[in-house]
Design a protein around this motif. Structure first.
Motif, short mmCIF file in Angstrom:
data_model
loop_
_atom_site.label_atom_id
_atom_site.label_comp_id
_atom_site.label_asym_id
_atom_site.label_seq_id
_atom_site.Cartn_x
_atom_site.Cartn_y
_atom_site.Cartn_z
N THR A 149 0.73 -1.22 -0.09
CA THR A 149 0.00 -0.10 -0.19
C THR A 149 0.89 1.28 -0.12
O THR A 149 1.61 1.40 0.91
CB THR A 149 -0.90 0.03 1.11
OG1 THR A 149 -1.66 -1.16 1.20
CG2 THR A 149 -2.01 1.42 1.26
N ARG A 153 -2.31 6.36 0.21
CA ARG A 153 -3.53 5.61 0.51
C ARG A 153 -3.73 4.99 1.92
O ARG A 153 -4.89 5.07 2.63
CB ARG A 153 -3.73 4.21 -0.36
CG ARG A 153 -5.03 3.79 -0.28
CD ARG A 153 -4.90 2.24 -1.21
NE ARG A 153 -4.52 2.53 -2.63
CZ ARG A 153 -4.27 1.51 -3.34
NH1 ARG A 153 -4.16 0.02 -2.81
NH2 ARG A 153 -3.74 1.65 -4.42
N GLU A 156 -5.16 8.07 3.79
CA GLU A 156 -6.78 8.17 3.66
C GLU A 156 -7.16 7.11 4.39
O GLU A 156 -8.48 7.31 4.78
CB GLU A 156 -6.71 8.01 2.19
CG GLU A 156 -6.29 9.12 1.14
CD GLU A 156 -6.55 8.87 -0.38
OE1 GLU A 156 -6.88 7.91 -0.53
OE2 GLU A 156 -6.17 9.66 -1.10
#
Length: 450
Positions: A149, A153, A156
């Motif tokens: 990842t 992200r 977020e």
């Protein structure tokens, strides 16, 4: 500085309001409290008062207070509400708190409540772990992401999940199989470039514990490496939870209380207002063990009745020898038991530990013996008696100090909790050895003493 209302005052106000049926004012009074203070007030209520209060108190307020209740408090809350109210409360708390509550229920009710919960699978998994293991104290609400990842992200995701402050110390990375790969601090996450995969900024040297590890060992690991949280993994290395420093504080308090109680032969569940029958049942067996040692000491003294009859001052000095020896043994046993609990002392250290304690015991024994001998000489002008007392004290304190480390280690070697019986055995053995030394030496030179 604002002056906080004591929980005693709040309790008195609450009872006055409840007596007149003014429950809206009662709720307003309690909701203004910190959840920890509310929990303390709840613990002081009897079963009927608690049942009435929980009937009127908002579910979310009760849920917040559950975090600060011990096992007895959780059991009292669960018993004070019906199943539908309990379900409403449990839906407001984290999985680990819901698990703690379910563990206080009777098996049949536990099954019914568990089956009705939306998180049945997660909580059922937590219930499988022993209470005092890493799995039993871990939190399931940790944050983990696949190591591929990107940072942007991940940030977020954190914004979307909005984890509580006590669960956002670290972000754990896992592979496609859910195995723990590394850990990323929030600080490293913020300063990294948006497109950087988590694997590139993760710390790979992660201190993790297995689900079956004893909670005391978990606490030691957190302390040793000065961590805010530590991941918990299963036997295949898959991340299943995390334990925080807050959890460890509770564990250390529990273990310290347990050791303190067991050092004097008490059950760790004993309370000031425990039922009389329960207190007697828990305390009496160890008092009987102590009585056996006392009769052993009495039997030793009876062997020297002729010596005592010829010089009665010996009887007055016997408690001096036994008391000093017992104190020395208790001091060493307390240090040894605590060191064993902390992992600083183990059976393999027996020779090194006994060498050190022999030196300490001899030094203290000689010093106390000289002082006591001089005092007796000033009292009775009896040189032989002074020398006997000094020698007996030196030997008694040295032996007691040695027993204070050997007996706890011996109990550990035999698989017995040293905190449970060390003091009783050390004190009993020390009394017997002290009387043998003192009265035996006195009997050898009784012609010079009397």
């Amino acid at each position: 500085m604002n002056e906080e209302r004591s929980t005693d005052n709040v309790l008195a106000q609450l009872r006055d309001l409840a007596a007149t049926g003014e429950w809206s004012k009662s709720v307003a009074l309690l909701t203004a409290l910190h959840p920890a203070d509310l929990a303390e007030v709840a613990l002081d209520l009897d079963a009927a008062e608690l049942r009435d209060l929980l009937h009127h108190l908002p579910t979310d307020v009760t849920a917040h207070a559950l975090v600060f209740l011990d096992e007895d408090g959780l059991a009292a809350v669960a018993a004070a509400v019906d199943t539908s109210a309990l379900l409403a409360i449990l839906n407001e708390v984290p999985d680990e708190i819901a698990t703690d509550v379910l563990q206080q229920l009777a098996p049949e009710r536990q099954r019914d409540v568990l089956a009705a919960l939306d998180r049945e699978e997660h909580i059922a998994a937590l219930l499988e772990y022993p209470d005092e293991s890493a799995g039993g104290i871990m939190r399931s609400g940790f944050v983990s992401l696949n190591e591929t990842t990107p940072v942007e992200r991940a940030i977020e995701t954190l914004r979307r999940l909005r984890p509580p402050s006590d669960r956002a110390y670290y972000l754990y990375t896992v592979d496609d199989e859910g195995r723990l790969g590394g850990v990323v601090s929030v600080r490293d996450l913020i300063v990294a470039s948006p497109g950087t995969p988590l694997a590139e900024i993760a710390e790979r040297d992660v201190h993790a514990v297995g689900v079956d590890l004893d909670q005391e060992e978990v606490a030691r690991t957190l302390q040793r490496y000065n961590l805010l949280a530590i991941p918990v993994v299963d036997e295949d290395g898959r991340l299943v939870g995390a334990t925080t420093a807050d959890d460890v504080i509770d564990v250390l308090a529990e273990e310290a209380t347990e050791d303190m109680y067991r050092m004097v032969g008490l059950d760790e569940d004993e309370r000031v207002f425990s039922p009389v029958r329960t207190s007697v049942r828990r305390r009496l067996p160890w008092m009987l063990v102590n009585l056996v040692w006392a009769f052993g000491a009495a039997a030793i003294v009876s062997l020297f009745d002729g010596t005592l009859a010829r010089f009665t001052l010996l009887a007055a000095l016997m408690p001096v020898v036994a008391g000093q020896g017992g104190n020395a043994g208790a001091q060493t046993a307390t240090i040894a038991v605590r060191s064993i609990a902390l992992g600083d002392l183990d059976v393999r250290d027996v020779f090194r530990a006994t060498r050190k304690e022999i030196v300490v015991g001899v030094a203290n024994g000689v010093a106390i013996g000289i002082v006591a001998g001089a005092a007796v000489y000033a009292w009775d002008r009896n040189v032989a008696l002074s020398m006997v007392l000094a020698a007996a004290l030196a030997g008694s304190i040295a032996l007691a100090t040695l027993l204070g480390v050997i007996i706890p280690l011996g109990l550990k070697w035999r698989g017995v909790d040293p905190a449970l019986a060390a003091n009783i055995f050390v004190t009993g053995a020390t009394d017997i050895l002290s009387f043998v030394l003192f009265l035996g030496l006195a009997a050898l030179v009784i012609e010079r003493i009397a």
